[in-house]
Design a protein around this motif. Structure first.
Motif, mmCIF file in Angstrom:
data_model
loop_
_atom_site.group_PDB
_atom_site.id
_atom_site.type_symbol
_atom_site.label_atom_id
_atom_site.label_comp_id
_atom_site.label_asym_id
_atom_site.label_seq_id
_atom_site.Cartn_x
_atom_site.Cartn_y
_atom_site.Cartn_z
ATOM 1 N N ALA A 128 0.826 -1.207 0.000
ATOM 2 C CA ALA A 128 0.000 0.000 0.000
ATOM 3 C C ALA A 128 0.862 1.259 0.000
ATOM 4 C CB ALA A 128 -0.931 0.002 1.207
ATOM 5 N N MET A 129 1.936 1.252 0.800
ATOM 6 C CA MET A 129 2.818 2.415 0.852
ATOM 7 C C MET A 129 3.561 2.587 -0.469
ATOM 8 S SD MET A 129 3.943 5.003 2.477
ATOM 9 C CE MET A 129 3.462 4.753 4.202
ATOM 10 N N ALA A 130 3.988 1.472 -1.057
ATOM 11 C CA ALA A 130 4.660 1.550 -2.352
ATOM 12 C C ALA A 130 3.731 2.138 -3.411
ATOM 13 C CB ALA A 130 5.132 0.160 -2.785
ATOM 14 N N GLU A 131 2.477 1.709 -3.368
ATOM 15 C CA GLU A 131 1.500 2.233 -4.318
ATOM 16 C C GLU A 131 1.278 3.727 -4.111
ATOM 17 O OE1 GLU A 131 -3.143 1.437 -5.712
ATOM 18 O OE2 GLU A 131 -2.189 0.186 -4.184
ATOM 19 N N GLN A 132 1.247 4.149 -2.855
ATOM 20 C CA GLN A 132 1.021 5.571 -2.553
ATOM 21 C C GLN A 132 2.178 6.434 -3.056
ATOM 22 O OE1 GLN A 132 0.247 6.495 1.577
ATOM 23 N NE2 GLN A 132 0.939 8.594 1.333
ATOM 24 N N LEU A 133 3.417 6.008 -2.773
ATOM 25 C CA LEU A 133 4.583 6.813 -3.161
ATOM 26 C C LEU A 133 4.773 6.841 -4.673
ATOM 27 C CD1 LEU A 133 7.175 5.839 -0.417
ATOM 28 C CD2 LEU A 133 5.833 7.933 -0.609
ATOM 29 N N THR A 134 4.563 5.702 -5.326
ATOM 30 C CA THR A 134 4.695 5.696 -6.782
ATOM 31 C C THR A 134 3.539 6.444 -7.433
ATOM 32 O OG1 THR A 134 3.622 3.507 -6.815
ATOM 33 C CG2 THR A 134 6.029 3.572 -6.864
ATOM 34 N N ALA A 135 2.378 6.463 -6.760
ATOM 35 C CA ALA A 135 1.248 7.238 -7.280
ATOM 36 C C ALA A 135 1.557 8.732 -7.232
ATOM 37 C CB ALA A 135 -0.021 6.935 -6.487
ATOM 38 N N ASP A 136 2.268 9.171 -6.182
ATOM 39 C CA ASP A 136 2.695 10.570 -6.108
ATOM 40 C C ASP A 136 3.568 10.919 -7.302
ATOM 41 O OD1 ASP A 136 1.352 10.931 -3.765
ATOM 42 O OD2 ASP A 136 3.117 10.749 -2.468
ATOM 43 N N SER A 137 4.501 10.028 -7.614
ATOM 44 C CA SER A 137 5.389 10.267 -8.751
ATOM 45 C C SER A 137 4.613 10.297 -10.054
ATOM 46 C CB SER A 137 6.469 9.179 -8.804
ATOM 47 O OG SER A 137 7.136 9.071 -7.573
ATOM 48 N N GLN A 138 3.672 9.352 -10.203
ATOM 49 C CA GLN A 138 2.893 9.289 -11.428
ATOM 50 C C GLN A 138 1.967 10.484 -11.549
ATOM 51 O OE1 GLN A 138 3.483 6.899 -13.773
ATOM 52 N NE2 GLN A 138 2.244 8.280 -15.024
ATOM 53 N N LEU A 139 1.448 10.955 -10.417
ATOM 54 C CA LEU A 139 0.576 12.121 -10.440
ATOM 55 C C LEU A 139 1.318 13.341 -10.963
ATOM 56 C CD1 LEU A 139 -2.165 13.395 -9.711
ATOM 57 C CD2 LEU A 139 -1.267 13.830 -7.423
ATOM 58 N N LEU A 140 2.551 13.512 -10.505
ATOM 59 C CA LEU A 140 3.361 14.622 -11.004
ATOM 60 C C LEU A 140 3.638 14.467 -12.490
ATOM 61 C CD1 LEU A 140 5.952 14.989 -8.107
ATOM 62 C CD2 LEU A 140 4.031 16.482 -8.615
ATOM 63 N N ALA A 141 3.910 13.227 -12.902
ATOM 64 C CA ALA A 141 4.167 12.986 -14.319
ATOM 65 C C ALA A 141 2.937 13.305 -15.168
ATOM 66 C CB ALA A 141 4.590 11.524 -14.542
ATOM 67 N N ASN A 142 1.750 12.955 -14.663
ATOM 68 C CA ASN A 142 0.521 13.255 -15.395
ATOM 69 C C ASN A 142 0.282 14.755 -15.480
ATOM 70 O OD1 ASN A 142 0.043 10.530 -15.705
ATOM 71 N ND2 ASN A 142 -1.285 10.372 -13.932
ATOM 72 N N HIS A 143 0.611 15.486 -14.398
ATOM 73 C CA HIS A 143 0.470 16.941 -14.407
ATOM 74 C C HIS A 143 1.367 17.558 -15.456
ATOM 75 C CE1 HIS A 143 -2.408 17.818 -11.347
ATOM 76 N NE2 HIS A 143 -1.756 17.197 -10.380
ATOM 77 N N LEU A 144 2.598 17.037 -15.534
ATOM 78 C CA LEU A 144 3.540 17.570 -16.516
ATOM 79 C C LEU A 144 3.048 17.284 -17.927
ATOM 80 C CD1 LEU A 144 6.980 16.587 -14.941
ATOM 81 C CD2 LEU A 144 5.635 18.656 -14.652
ATOM 82 N N HIS A 145 2.508 16.088 -18.130
ATOM 83 C CA HIS A 145 1.989 15.726 -19.460
ATOM 84 C C HIS A 145 0.848 16.642 -19.857
ATOM 85 C CE1 HIS A 145 -0.475 13.424 -22.346
ATOM 86 N NE2 HIS A 145 0.693 13.050 -22.809
ATOM 87 N N ASP A 146 -0.079 16.889 -18.911
ATOM 88 C CA ASP A 146 -1.212 17.757 -19.212
ATOM 89 C C ASP A 146 -0.776 19.199 -19.453
ATOM 90 O OD1 ASP A 146 -2.812 15.560 -18.861
ATOM 91 O OD2 ASP A 146 -3.370 16.044 -16.786
ATOM 92 N N ALA A 147 0.278 19.616 -18.724
ATOM 93 C CA ALA A 147 0.725 21.002 -18.847
ATOM 94 C C ALA A 147 1.318 21.299 -20.222
ATOM 95 C CB ALA A 147 1.757 21.306 -17.763
ATOM 96 N N PHE A 148 1.880 20.254 -20.844
ATOM 97 C CA PHE A 148 2.538 20.478 -22.126
ATOM 98 C C PHE A 148 1.748 19.910 -23.298
ATOM 99 C CE2 PHE A 148 5.951 20.851 -19.065
ATOM 100 C CZ PHE A 148 6.548 22.010 -19.494
ATOM 101 N N GLU A 149 0.486 19.522 -23.075
ATOM 102 C CA GLU A 149 -0.373 19.073 -24.164
ATOM 103 C C GLU A 149 -0.759 20.245 -25.042
ATOM 104 O OE1 GLU A 149 -1.893 16.273 -25.440
ATOM 105 O OE2 GLU A 149 -0.339 15.216 -24.384
#
Length: 321
Positions: free
Chosen positions: A300-321
């Motif tokens: 669960a903790m691994a999923e939470q921390l990697t989700a934080d990383s993925q969330l930032l990656a998704n924000h960056l993707h949306d910002a440069f679309e």
């Protein structure tokens, strides 16, 4: 988006120049009045109002049309205020801002160390360079194993050999999969190693899936940690190597690389990371990890921390679309 905002400012500037210039307005007014059918009554009223509005801006009419002058000031003020709002709400979200906000809230320590200057990761190392490095490491192992390895340290398990067994070619080298709390510390180490010691570093492996971790744990010379026992599954660990003359060097039996690994360990520890070169069981000189306070090594903790990383990656993707 930037082009749209710039175009909007140009149009706004031209519009304000037209509004404040009596001569420009007269010429524009004459041009449009030619196109308007003079017989239609609604246009007469609009023409009369436009004429009064135009006369109000003339210097000689300041006293006669002072009440209309107030409208000019209001129009100009609203136009400028609108342009500020448009810029504020439409400016693109940058990677620096996203990661800065995240680290400010979850990791004030690294935020303070960085002094707000979020570091950008280098490009991912080419696959061909990794393959060449493995071949080169094999040659070094074959030529130096019998004598130099025992002389240096008989307990060392070669980093190159370990990664060969661990299928280094297919390792994940995506920076965005690492948690920013560790990633920014590691990037700080990259920067110090380059500027202070002249060592260019490359990422060999960052995030590692629990399935891959279990597969590697089958060889006790590589790792004894199973899935969710390693910081790799939490995006809080990485393995690195060095780049010399355009080529990646992964063998610790190379004296230049070994010197770099020791410097790397010192620098990594100075920013709060744990260095694998100090381990007593398996010395992994290219490994570092961030032992985050309060971390529970669970799925669960691994999923939470990697989700934080993925969330930032998704924000960056949306910002440069």
């Amino acid at each position: 988006m930037t082009i749209t905002i710039f175009t909007g400012f140009i149009i706004l500037a031209c519009s304000l120049a037209w509004l404040f210039s009596s001569d420009l307005r007269l010429k524009a007014q004459d041009f449009f009045f030619v196109l308007i059918l003079q017989s239609k009554k609604p246009f007469y009223s609009a023409r009369e109002f436009a004429q009064q509005f135009n006369d109000a801006a003339a210097p000689k009419q300041l006293q006669s049309y002072w009440h209309l002058q107030q409208w000019w000031i209001l129009v100009a003020g609203l136009s400028l205020f609108s342009s500020i709002l448009i810029f504020a709400f439409t400016r693109p979200v940058t990677p620096t801002k996203i990661e800065t906000d995240y680290l400010r809230s979850v990791d004030p320590q690294i935020y303070a160390l960085l002094d707000g200057q979020i570091l950008a990761p280098p490009p991912e190392v080419e696959q061909s360079l990794i393959e060449e490095a493995i071949i080169s490491a094999r040659h070094i192992e074959a030529s130096q194993f019998s004598v130099q390895a025992k002389t240096f340290n008989s307990n060392i398990e070669s980093l190159a050999t370990s990664h060969l067994h661990g299928d280094l070619v297919s390792a994940d080298r995506k920076w965005h999969k690492m948690n920013p709390r560790y990633k920014q510390r590691l990037l700080m180490v990259f920067k110090i190693m380059q500027q202070r010691y002249g060592y260019e570093m490359v990422l060999l492996e960052g995030y590692r899936s629990p399935e891959r971790q279990n597969a590697l744990a089958g060889n006790s010379h590589i790792t004894r940690a199973k899935g969710f026992q390693s910081y790799h599954q939490f995006g809080l660990a990485a393995d690195i190597a060095f780049k010399r003359n355009g080529k990646v060097v992964i063998s610790e039996r190379d004296p230049w690389a070994m010197q770099g690994y020791r410097l790397y360990g010192t620098v990594a520890e100075s920013v709060g990371l744990t260095w694998g070169g100090r381990w007593t069981s398996i010395q992994d000189y290219g490994h570092s990890e961030y032992r985050m306070p309060g971390l529970k090594k669970t799925a669960a903790m691994a999923e939470q921390l990697t989700a934080d990383s993925q969330l930032l990656a998704n924000h960056l993707h949306d910002a440069f679309e």
